[in-house]
Design a protein around this motif. Structure first.
Motif, PDB file in Angstrom:
ATOM      1  N   THR A  35      86.117  62.964  79.340  1.00  0.00           N
ATOM      2  CA  THR A  35      86.459  63.958  80.088  1.00  0.00           C
ATOM      3  C   THR A  35      86.813  64.999  78.779  1.00  0.00           C
ATOM      4  OG1 THR A  35      89.030  63.231  79.672  1.00  0.00           O
ATOM      5  CG2 THR A  35      87.794  62.515  81.941  1.00  0.00           C
ATOM      6  N   PHE A  36      86.887  66.164  79.359  1.00  0.00           N
ATOM      7  CA  PHE A  36      87.068  67.328  78.214  1.00  0.00           C
ATOM      8  C   PHE A  36      88.345  67.069  77.630  1.00  0.00           C
ATOM      9  CE2 PHE A  36      88.539  71.558  77.269  1.00  0.00           C
ATOM     10  CZ  PHE A  36      87.601  71.947  76.105  1.00  0.00           C
ATOM     11  N   LEU A  37      89.423  66.699  78.565  1.00  0.00           N
ATOM     12  CA  LEU A  37      90.859  66.247  77.900  1.00  0.00           C
ATOM     13  C   LEU A  37      91.005  65.439  76.725  1.00  0.00           C
ATOM     14  CD1 LEU A  37      93.950  66.985  78.211  1.00  0.00           C
ATOM     15  CD2 LEU A  37      94.133  65.215  79.872  1.00  0.00           C
ATOM     16  N   ALA A  38      90.401  64.205  77.103  1.00  0.00           N
ATOM     17  CA  ALA A  38      90.185  63.386  76.006  1.00  0.00           C
ATOM     18  C   ALA A  38      89.332  63.880  74.620  1.00  0.00           C
ATOM     19  CB  ALA A  38      89.499  62.275  76.522  1.00  0.00           C
ATOM     20  N   TYR A  39      88.472  64.521  75.093  1.00  0.00           N
ATOM     21  CA  TYR A  39      87.473  65.395  73.844  1.00  0.00           C
ATOM     22  C   TYR A  39      88.646  66.023  73.040  1.00  0.00           C
ATOM     23  CZ  TYR A  39      84.166  68.355  71.622  1.00  0.00           C
ATOM     24  OH  TYR A  39      83.245  68.829  70.641  1.00  0.00           O
ATOM     25  N   GLU A  40      89.490  67.092  73.850  1.00  0.00           N
ATOM     26  CA  GLU A  40      90.146  68.302  73.046  1.00  0.00           C
ATOM     27  C   GLU A  40      91.444  67.274  72.492  1.00  0.00           C
ATOM     28  OE1 GLU A  40      92.287  72.178  74.384  1.00  0.00           O
ATOM     29  OE2 GLU A  40      92.102  70.693  75.841  1.00  0.00           O
ATOM     30  N   GLN A  41      92.062  66.353  73.127  1.00  0.00           N
ATOM     31  CA  GLN A  41      93.043  65.544  72.367  1.00  0.00           C
ATOM     32  C   GLN A  41      92.394  65.104  71.044  1.00  0.00           C
ATOM     33  OE1 GLN A  41      94.245  62.967  75.378  1.00  0.00           O
ATOM     34  NE2 GLN A  41      96.072  64.418  75.922  1.00  0.00           N
ATOM     35  N   LYS A  42      91.339  64.353  70.900  1.00  0.00           N
ATOM     36  CA  LYS A  42      90.979  63.705  69.783  1.00  0.00           C
ATOM     37  C   LYS A  42      90.208  64.765  68.655  1.00  0.00           C
ATOM     38  CE  LYS A  42      89.960  59.178  71.449  1.00  0.00           C
ATOM     39  NZ  LYS A  42      89.296  58.072  71.544  1.00  0.00           N
ATOM     40  N   PHE A  43      89.559  65.809  69.201  1.00  0.00           N
ATOM     41  CA  PHE A  43      89.229  66.807  68.364  1.00  0.00           C
ATOM     42  C   PHE A  43      90.517  67.451  67.699  1.00  0.00           C
ATOM     43  CE2 PHE A  43      88.218  71.292  67.496  1.00  0.00           C
ATOM     44  CZ  PHE A  43      87.114  71.378  67.038  1.00  0.00           C
ATOM     45  N   ALA A  44      91.668  67.697  68.359  1.00  0.00           N
ATOM     46  CA  ALA A  44      92.826  68.386  67.485  1.00  0.00           C
ATOM     47  C   ALA A  44      93.170  67.231  66.723  1.00  0.00           C
ATOM     48  CB  ALA A  44      93.800  68.662  68.809  1.00  0.00           C
ATOM     49  N   GLN A  45      93.290  66.073  66.766  1.00  0.00           N
ATOM     50  CA  GLN A  45      93.753  64.958  66.177  1.00  0.00           C
ATOM     51  C   GLN A  45      92.771  65.151  64.972  1.00  0.00           C
ATOM     52  OE1 GLN A  45      93.556  61.016  67.754  1.00  0.00           O
ATOM     53  NE2 GLN A  45      95.057  60.274  66.337  1.00  0.00           N
ATOM     54  N   VAL A  46      91.499  64.970  64.875  1.00  0.00           N
ATOM     55  CA  VAL A  46      90.736  64.990  63.623  1.00  0.00           C
ATOM     56  C   VAL A  46      91.071  66.068  62.774  1.00  0.00           C
ATOM     57  CG1 VAL A  46      88.118  64.859  63.077  1.00  0.00           C
ATOM     58  CG2 VAL A  46      89.037  63.404  64.777  1.00  0.00           C
ATOM     59  N   TRP A  47      91.046  67.462  63.508  1.00  0.00           N
ATOM     60  CA  TRP A  47      91.156  68.633  62.486  1.00  0.00           C
ATOM     61  C   TRP A  47      92.460  68.690  62.193  1.00  0.00           C
ATOM     62  CZ3 TRP A  47      87.686  71.304  60.524  1.00  0.00           C
ATOM     63  CH2 TRP A  47      86.384  71.228  60.911  1.00  0.00           C
ATOM     64  N   THR A  48      93.653  68.127  62.691  1.00  0.00           N
ATOM     65  CA  THR A  48      94.881  67.887  61.996  1.00  0.00           C
ATOM     66  C   THR A  48      94.882  67.132  61.023  1.00  0.00           C
ATOM     67  OG1 THR A  48      96.087  68.499  64.332  1.00  0.00           O
ATOM     68  CG2 THR A  48      97.416  67.591  62.736  1.00  0.00           C
ATOM     69  N   THR A  49      94.625  66.222  61.004  1.00  0.00           N
ATOM     70  CA  THR A  49      94.189  64.996  59.915  1.00  0.00           C
ATOM     71  C   THR A  49      93.385  65.734  58.753  1.00  0.00           C
ATOM     72  OG1 THR A  49      94.260  63.197  61.311  1.00  0.00           O
ATOM     73  CG2 THR A  49      93.647  62.771  59.248  1.00  0.00           C
ATOM     74  N   LEU A  50      92.295  66.238  58.944  1.00  0.00           N
ATOM     75  CA  LEU A  50      91.484  67.056  57.876  1.00  0.00           C
ATOM     76  C   LEU A  50      92.029  68.011  57.330  1.00  0.00           C
ATOM     77  CD1 LEU A  50      88.824  67.477  56.514  1.00  0.00           C
ATOM     78  CD2 LEU A  50      87.787  68.704  58.517  1.00  0.00           C
ATOM     79  N   GLY A  51      93.020  69.011  58.075  1.00  0.00           N
ATOM     80  CA  GLY A  51      93.550  70.076  57.599  1.00  0.00           C
ATOM     81  C   GLY A  51      94.832  69.655  56.697  1.00  0.00           C
ATOM     82  N   GLY A  52      95.346  68.432  57.036  1.00  0.00           N
ATOM     83  CA  GLY A  52      96.531  67.853  56.013  1.00  0.00           C
ATOM     84  C   GLY A  52      95.627  67.434  54.765  1.00  0.00           C
ATOM     85  N   GLU A  53      94.606  66.626  54.844  1.00  0.00           N
ATOM     86  CA  GLU A  53      93.744  66.162  53.505  1.00  0.00           C
ATOM     87  C   GLU A  53      93.405  67.478  52.980  1.00  0.00           C
ATOM     88  OE1 GLU A  53      90.720  63.781  55.081  1.00  0.00           O
ATOM     89  OE2 GLU A  53      92.069  62.360  55.757  1.00  0.00           O
ATOM     90  N   VAL A  54      92.893  68.625  53.518  1.00  0.00           N
ATOM     91  CA  VAL A  54      92.726  69.658  52.513  1.00  0.00           C
ATOM     92  C   VAL A  54      93.675  70.458  52.025  1.00  0.00           C
ATOM     93  CG1 VAL A  54      91.564  71.996  52.819  1.00  0.00           C
ATOM     94  CG2 VAL A  54      90.460  70.092  53.865  1.00  0.00           C
ATOM     95  N   LEU A  55      95.101  70.484  52.533  1.00  0.00           N
ATOM     96  CA  LEU A  55      96.184  71.018  52.237  1.00  0.00           C
ATOM     97  C   LEU A  55      96.710  70.219  50.975  1.00  0.00           C
ATOM     98  CD1 LEU A  55      98.311  73.164  52.220  1.00  0.00           C
ATOM     99  CD2 LEU A  55      99.623  71.631  53.994  1.00  0.00           C
ATOM    100  N   GLN A  56      96.659  68.870  51.127  1.00  0.00           N
ATOM    101  CA  GLN A  56      97.026  68.145  49.912  1.00  0.00           C
ATOM    102  C   GLN A  56      96.307  68.008  48.861  1.00  0.00           C
ATOM    103  OE1 GLN A  56     100.041  66.359  50.489  1.00  0.00           O
ATOM    104  NE2 GLN A  56      99.827  66.075  48.030  1.00  0.00           N
ATOM    105  N   ALA A  57      94.907  68.340  49.081  1.00  0.00           N
ATOM    106  CA  ALA A  57      94.176  68.302  47.870  1.00  0.00           C
ATOM    107  C   ALA A  57      94.134  69.708  47.166  1.00  0.00           C
ATOM    108  CB  ALA A  57      92.623  68.244  48.342  1.00  0.00           C
ATOM    109  N   THR A  58      94.570  70.875  47.933  1.00  0.00           N
ATOM    110  CA  THR A  58      94.450  71.949  47.421  1.00  0.00           C
ATOM    111  C   THR A  58      95.760  72.179  46.525  1.00  0.00           C
ATOM    112  OG1 THR A  58      93.462  73.148  49.338  1.00  0.00           O
ATOM    113  CG2 THR A  58      94.816  74.557  47.759  1.00  0.00           C
ATOM    114  N   ILE A  59      97.018  71.602  47.098  1.00  0.00           N
ATOM    115  CA  ILE A  59      98.438  71.851  46.310  1.00  0.00           C
ATOM    116  C   ILE A  59      98.319  70.646  45.532  1.00  0.00           C
ATOM    117  CG2 ILE A  59      99.165  73.274  48.046  1.00  0.00           C
ATOM    118  CD1 ILE A  59     100.835  71.009  48.954  1.00  0.00           C
ATOM    119  N   GLY A  60      97.777  69.759  45.525  1.00  0.00           N
ATOM    120  CA  GLY A  60      97.903  68.351  44.623  1.00  0.00           C
ATOM    121  C   GLY A  60      98.964  67.431  45.057  1.00  0.00           C
ATOM    122  N   GLN A  61      98.979  66.437  44.378  1.00  0.00           N
ATOM    123  CA  GLN A  61     100.086  65.434  44.846  1.00  0.00           C
ATOM    124  C   GLN A  61     101.376  65.748  44.552  1.00  0.00           C
ATOM    125  OE1 GLN A  61      99.034  62.488  46.315  1.00  0.00           O
ATOM    126  NE2 GLN A  61      96.898  63.500  46.218  1.00  0.00           N
TER     127      GLN A  61
END
Length: 68
Positions: free
Chosen positions: A25-51
């Motif tokens: 379903t599109f709802l399942a797609y949208e939920q997992k899409f948001a989860q993946v991008w939130t995780t990726l955004g956190g990783e990018v932010l952490q890599a940008t500002i450092g440990q």
């Protein structure tokens, strides 16, 4: 963060993004899409500002390199 480091982070999430096509379903797609991008955004932010420092109360004057 270099272009290569960003590509490595995105490449690590590619299989999860590709697997979204199999969601029933599109709802399942949208939920997992948001989860993946939130995780990726956190990783990018952490890599940008450092440990985080060992002692979070310790003051540092180091500013992140924002692609200069």
């Amino acid at each position: 963060m270099t272009r290569e480091e960003l590509h490595a982070l995105v490449d690590a999430q590619f299989d999860e993004l590709d697997a979204l096509q199999k969601e029933p379903t599109f709802l399942a797609y949208e939920q997992k899409f948001a989860q993946v991008w939130t995780t990726l955004g956190g990783e990018v932010l952490q890599a940008t500002i450092g440990q985080l420092p060992d002692n979070p109360r310790k003051k540092t004057n180091v500013k992140p390199d924002l692609g200069k």
